[in-house]
Design a protein around this motif. Structure first.
Motif, mmCIF file in Angstrom:
data_model
loop_
_atom_site.group_PDB
_atom_site.id
_atom_site.type_symbol
_atom_site.label_atom_id
_atom_site.label_comp_id
_atom_site.label_asym_id
_atom_site.label_seq_id
_atom_site.Cartn_x
_atom_site.Cartn_y
_atom_site.Cartn_z
ATOM 1 N N PRO A 151 32.906 34.197 60.107
ATOM 2 C CA PRO A 151 33.259 33.015 60.917
ATOM 3 C C PRO A 151 33.483 33.348 62.391
ATOM 4 O O PRO A 151 34.579 33.189 62.932
ATOM 5 C CB PRO A 151 34.538 32.521 60.243
ATOM 6 N N LYS A 152 32.424 33.795 63.067
ATOM 7 C CA LYS A 152 32.561 34.250 64.451
ATOM 8 C C LYS A 152 32.996 33.158 65.414
ATOM 9 O O LYS A 152 33.570 33.449 66.454
ATOM 10 C CB LYS A 152 31.292 34.935 64.926
ATOM 11 N N ASN A 153 32.766 31.893 65.091
ATOM 12 C CA ASN A 153 33.232 30.803 65.952
ATOM 13 C C ASN A 153 34.714 30.498 65.759
ATOM 14 O O ASN A 153 35.333 29.856 66.602
ATOM 15 C CB ASN A 153 32.409 29.533 65.718
ATOM 16 N N ASP A 154 35.284 30.945 64.637
ATOM 17 C CA ASP A 154 36.686 30.671 64.333
ATOM 18 C C ASP A 154 37.604 31.882 64.509
ATOM 19 O O ASP A 154 38.796 31.723 64.763
ATOM 20 C CB ASP A 154 36.821 30.176 62.889
ATOM 21 N N VAL A 155 37.070 33.084 64.333
ATOM 22 C CA VAL A 155 37.879 34.305 64.402
ATOM 23 C C VAL A 155 37.369 35.156 65.565
ATOM 24 O O VAL A 155 36.298 35.747 65.480
ATOM 25 C CB VAL A 155 37.796 35.104 63.080
ATOM 26 N N LYS A 176 45.526 32.961 71.174
ATOM 27 C CA LYS A 176 44.857 32.007 72.056
ATOM 28 C C LYS A 176 43.956 31.063 71.256
ATOM 29 O O LYS A 176 43.793 29.894 71.612
ATOM 30 C CB LYS A 176 44.034 32.753 73.105
ATOM 31 N N ALA A 177 43.403 31.552 70.138
ATOM 32 C CA ALA A 177 42.526 30.736 69.293
ATOM 33 C C ALA A 177 43.311 29.853 68.321
ATOM 34 O O ALA A 177 42.718 29.157 67.496
ATOM 35 C CB ALA A 177 41.571 31.632 68.517
ATOM 36 N N GLY A 178 44.647 29.888 68.407
ATOM 37 C CA GLY A 178 45.458 29.009 67.579
ATOM 38 C C GLY A 178 46.024 29.637 66.326
ATOM 39 O O GLY A 178 46.659 28.958 65.516
ATOM 40 N N PHE A 179 45.841 30.927 66.136
ATOM 41 C CA PHE A 179 46.433 31.618 64.995
ATOM 42 C C PHE A 179 47.910 31.885 65.284
ATOM 43 O O PHE A 179 48.286 32.127 66.426
ATOM 44 C CB PHE A 179 45.720 32.951 64.739
ATOM 45 N N THR A 180 48.730 31.830 64.245
ATOM 46 C CA THR A 180 50.150 32.124 64.400
ATOM 47 C C THR A 180 50.525 33.301 63.504
ATOM 48 O O THR A 180 49.956 33.473 62.415
ATOM 49 C CB THR A 180 51.022 30.911 64.031
ATOM 50 N N PRO A 181 51.477 34.122 63.947
ATOM 51 C CA PRO A 181 51.893 35.271 63.130
ATOM 52 C C PRO A 181 52.549 34.803 61.830
ATOM 53 O O PRO A 181 53.324 33.853 61.838
ATOM 54 C CB PRO A 181 52.893 36.014 64.000
ATOM 55 N N ASN A 197 45.685 30.511 60.409
ATOM 56 C CA ASN A 197 45.545 29.129 60.854
ATOM 57 C C ASN A 197 45.210 28.324 59.610
ATOM 58 O O ASN A 197 45.364 28.829 58.489
ATOM 59 C CB ASN A 197 44.505 28.984 61.993
ATOM 60 N N ASP A 198 44.761 27.091 59.749
ATOM 61 C CA ASP A 198 44.503 26.282 58.561
ATOM 62 C C ASP A 198 43.288 26.755 57.768
ATOM 63 O O ASP A 198 43.160 26.436 56.590
ATOM 64 C CB ASP A 198 44.356 24.804 58.943
ATOM 65 N N LYS A 199 42.399 27.563 58.375
ATOM 66 C CA LYS A 199 41.188 28.013 57.688
ATOM 67 C C LYS A 199 41.230 29.459 57.201
ATOM 68 O O LYS A 199 40.694 29.780 56.141
ATOM 69 C CB LYS A 199 39.973 27.886 58.612
ATOM 70 N N TYR A 200 41.839 30.363 58.008
ATOM 71 C CA TYR A 200 41.732 31.799 57.734
ATOM 72 C C TYR A 200 43.063 32.526 57.902
ATOM 73 O O TYR A 200 43.906 32.121 58.697
ATOM 74 C CB TYR A 200 40.707 32.456 58.678
ATOM 75 N N THR A 201 43.176 33.641 57.187
ATOM 76 C CA THR A 201 44.251 34.606 57.392
ATOM 77 C C THR A 201 43.578 35.880 57.885
ATOM 78 O O THR A 201 42.577 36.326 57.309
ATOM 79 C CB THR A 201 45.029 34.881 56.097
ATOM 80 N N THR A 230 40.759 47.156 63.247
ATOM 81 C CA THR A 230 40.170 46.635 62.011
ATOM 82 C C THR A 230 40.731 45.245 61.727
ATOM 83 O O THR A 230 41.939 45.047 61.768
ATOM 84 C CB THR A 230 40.449 47.560 60.819
ATOM 85 N N TYR A 231 39.820 44.327 61.446
ATOM 86 C CA TYR A 231 40.166 42.957 61.064
ATOM 87 C C TYR A 231 39.848 42.799 59.582
ATOM 88 O O TYR A 231 38.763 43.161 59.146
ATOM 89 C CB TYR A 231 39.307 41.937 61.803
ATOM 90 N N THR A 232 40.777 42.235 58.830
ATOM 91 C CA THR A 232 40.515 41.832 57.457
ATOM 92 C C THR A 232 40.724 40.331 57.415
ATOM 93 O O THR A 232 41.827 39.842 57.670
ATOM 94 C CB THR A 232 41.458 42.544 56.462
ATOM 95 N N VAL A 233 39.659 39.594 57.142
ATOM 96 C CA VAL A 233 39.665 38.129 57.244
ATOM 97 C C VAL A 233 39.421 37.525 55.870
ATOM 98 O O VAL A 233 38.478 37.899 55.178
ATOM 99 C CB VAL A 233 38.558 37.657 58.217
ATOM 100 N N THR A 234 40.289 36.587 55.486
ATOM 101 C CA THR A 234 40.098 35.869 54.220
ATOM 102 C C THR A 234 40.233 34.361 54.483
ATOM 103 O O THR A 234 40.991 33.940 55.349
ATOM 104 C CB THR A 234 41.130 36.277 53.157
#
Length: 138
Positions: free
Chosen positions: A56-60, A99-104, A117-121, A132-136
């Motif tokens: 999800p390069k447009n979201d993460v 900045k992209a709207g993710f919160t800790p 955020n509402d879509k990804y962790t 390293t990014y781990t995205v789910t």
């Protein structure tokens, strides 16, 4: 005295291994190659990896740099390791996520943080220079 040092060393190694495994835990690949692929000396001559088409390069947001490892899929999640152009990769990664709207979701440390955020962790961490990014998907 030597046995006392050995007894303290074993739990420290186990804790370090668990931390590394938690950062790479959701990859869709075979799980091999993380240690050597992410090291600065190995990555200096490595070719850039390509993000999976489903990432999800447009979201993460990812930091600028060379992608060293990129694995995964929408069903199992993704693991991406980036060798940043500068030395502030981890700080840049966390700032970009915020900045992209993710919160800790948990208190960050100097080397790892988890955002959602509402879509990804996204778990983001560093063992030195690479990030390293781990995205789910949520």
């Amino acid at each position: 005295m030597h046995n006392a040092h050995k007894k303290l060393f074993v739990p420290a190694v186990i804790a370090a291994t668990l931390t590394i495994a938690s950062l790479a835990g959701c990859s869709g690949g075979t799980g091999t190659g993380y240690g050597s692929s992410a090291s600065p000396s190995a990555s200096a001559t490595a070719e850039s990896a390509t993000l999976p088409s489903s990432f999800p390069k447009n979201d993460v947001p990812l930091i600028d740099g060379t992608i060293i490892v990129a694995r995964g899929d929408a069903e199992n999640g993704w693991s991406v390791t980036v060798m940043p152009k500068g030395k502030t990769g981890f700080a840049d990664a966390t700032a970009a996520l915020e900045k992209a709207g993710f919160t800790p979701t948990t208190p960050a440390t100097d080397s790892k943080a988890v955002y959602a955020n509402d879509k990804y962790t996204v778990a983001v961490g560093t063992l030195g220079v690479s990030v390293t990014y781990t995205v789910t998907a949520n």
